[in-house]
Design an enzyme around this catalytic site. Structure first.
Site, PDB file in Angstrom:
ATOM      1  N   GLU A  53      -0.962  -7.073  -2.108  1.00  0.00           N
ATOM      2  CA  GLU A  53      -1.829  -6.332  -1.194  1.00  0.00           C
ATOM      3  C   GLU A  53      -1.199  -5.000  -0.798  1.00  0.00           C
ATOM      4  OE1 GLU A  53      -3.345 -10.384  -1.364  1.00  0.00           O
ATOM      5  OE2 GLU A  53      -1.325  -9.568  -1.215  1.00  0.00           O
ATOM      6  N   ASP A  89      -7.983  12.020  -6.113  1.00  0.00           N
ATOM      7  CA  ASP A  89      -9.411  12.303  -6.246  1.00  0.00           C
ATOM      8  C   ASP A  89      -9.867  13.360  -5.245  1.00  0.00           C
ATOM      9  OD1 ASP A  89     -12.115  11.864  -7.252  1.00  0.00           O
ATOM     10  OD2 ASP A  89     -12.481  10.888  -5.318  1.00  0.00           O
TER      11      ASP A  89
END
Length: 169
Positions: free
Chosen positions: A124, A138
């Protein structure tokens, strides 16, 4: 069911393979729930001007760091959907910190994940920093396409049968 002849007799020692060499999720039902925590990091390297633009809050796509932080938190919560054989866990804490490092230049991303469960949260934490780094890319790719994501790694973990681990020890 036929067995795979390429699987050796040592398969029994491999926790994610059954006696026939087939992948399966490990049964953790008999394990005690204990507090588990993992900390992971990723490094994102860019041109000084890209770092300055992000730090000034002038990136064309908006809040680069806030979006990356939220993406990392969301990713930690979705790890079992992304990593085969990973157990879904009740996460009690997911914290993602993104710190500018002018000497890189770039950012250090660190995720801390905590639970009380039968298995650890290393995946995680690693997923959180990975997705935060990808989101940072991005959000900033309009400024620079050559941004690099480097050195995704586990820094530490506590809890569980295997005990504690730290890169410093």
């Amino acid at each position: 069911m036929t067995t795979n002849p390429s699987v050796s007799d040592s398969t029994a020692a491999l926790t994610h393979l059954d006696a026939q060499g087939q992948a399966h999720m490990v049964d953790v039902a008999a394990k005690a729930q204990t507090v588990r925590q993992a900390i992971a990091e990723a490094t994102v390297v860019m041109q000084p001007q890209t770092l300055a633009t992000i730090e000034a809050g002038n990136a064309p796509k908006g809040d680069v760091l806030g979006t990356a932080r939220i993406a990392g938190i969301m990713a930690a919560k979705q790890t079992a959907h992304l990593i085969p054989l990973c157990h879904p866990l009740p996460l009690q804490k997911v914290e993602v910190q993104i710190v500018p490092v002018p000497s890189l230049p770039g950012y250090q991303i660190q995720a801390t994940v905590k639970t009380k469960a039968e298995t650890g949260v290393e995946m995680e934490a690693l997923t959180a920093v990975s997705v935060a780094a990808l989101t940072l890319y991005d959000m900033a790719k309009g400024l620079e396409k050559s941004i690099e994501i480097r050195s995704i790694r586990l820094l530490s973990k506590i809890g569980g049968k295997s005990g504690s681990y730290s890169v410093d020890s």
